[in-house]
Design an enzyme around this catalytic site. Structure first.
Site, mmCIF file in Angstrom:
data_model
loop_
_atom_site.group_PDB
_atom_site.id
_atom_site.type_symbol
_atom_site.label_atom_id
_atom_site.label_comp_id
_atom_site.label_asym_id
_atom_site.label_seq_id
_atom_site.Cartn_x
_atom_site.Cartn_y
_atom_site.Cartn_z
ATOM 1 C CB CYS A 97 -0.906 -0.033 1.196
ATOM 2 S SG CYS A 97 -0.092 0.225 3.026
ATOM 3 N NE ARG A 98 0.502 7.855 1.933
ATOM 4 C CZ ARG A 98 1.559 8.419 2.563
ATOM 5 N NH1 ARG A 98 2.827 8.091 2.266
ATOM 6 N NH2 ARG A 98 1.427 8.677 3.847
#
Length: 138
Positions: A97-98
């Protein structure tokens, strides 16, 4: 020990204990959940060994740049789309994810669903990009 010092500085002491507890949890929390963290070096090895890369970010984040060949299933849709990943249950999966928070939750979901070897990309796509590893918009 100077009890007056402790009385005068109890808030600092509490803050130090809380931050120490969070630091300890960051080291053991993942191990207790059964999800292994993969730094960028380990993630690169997994990628080169054809592990499935699963990106759980939202559509706009994914479109802005993702790990090449990553499969995209936003975290909010993962529970309803697990059957799409069934053929990868015994294959290593690197989840991104980020920053590593959403992917950690996704790793927990995958482990509960019976996926054997799940890795969380430590630091997420941010760490991947900082390591000058490839990102694509295709």
């Amino acid at each position: 020990m100077d009890t007056q010092f402790l009385q005068d500085n109890w808030m600092l002491l509490a803050l130090a204990l809380a931050s120490g507890g969070m630091l300890v949890w960051s080291f053991i929390g993942g191990k207790l959940s059964g999800v292994e963290q993969a730094d960028t070096l380990k993630a690169t090895r997994l990628y080169n060994d054809d592990a499935l890369v699963l990106d759980v970010r939202e559509d706009k984040e994914y479109a802005a740049g993702h790990i090449p060949k990553a499969r995209h299933i936003p975290l909010g849709q993962l529970a309803g789309r697990l059957q799409e990943l069934d053929k990868f249950k015994s294959k290593p999966i690197l989840v991104a994810c980020r920053s590593g928070q959403r992917s950690a939750r996704a790793c927990g979901m995958l482990k509960k669903a019976g996926f054997e070897t799940v890795y969380n990309l430590a630091g997420g796509i941010v760490a991947w990009q900082r390591a000058n590893l490839p990102v694509t918009k295709k």
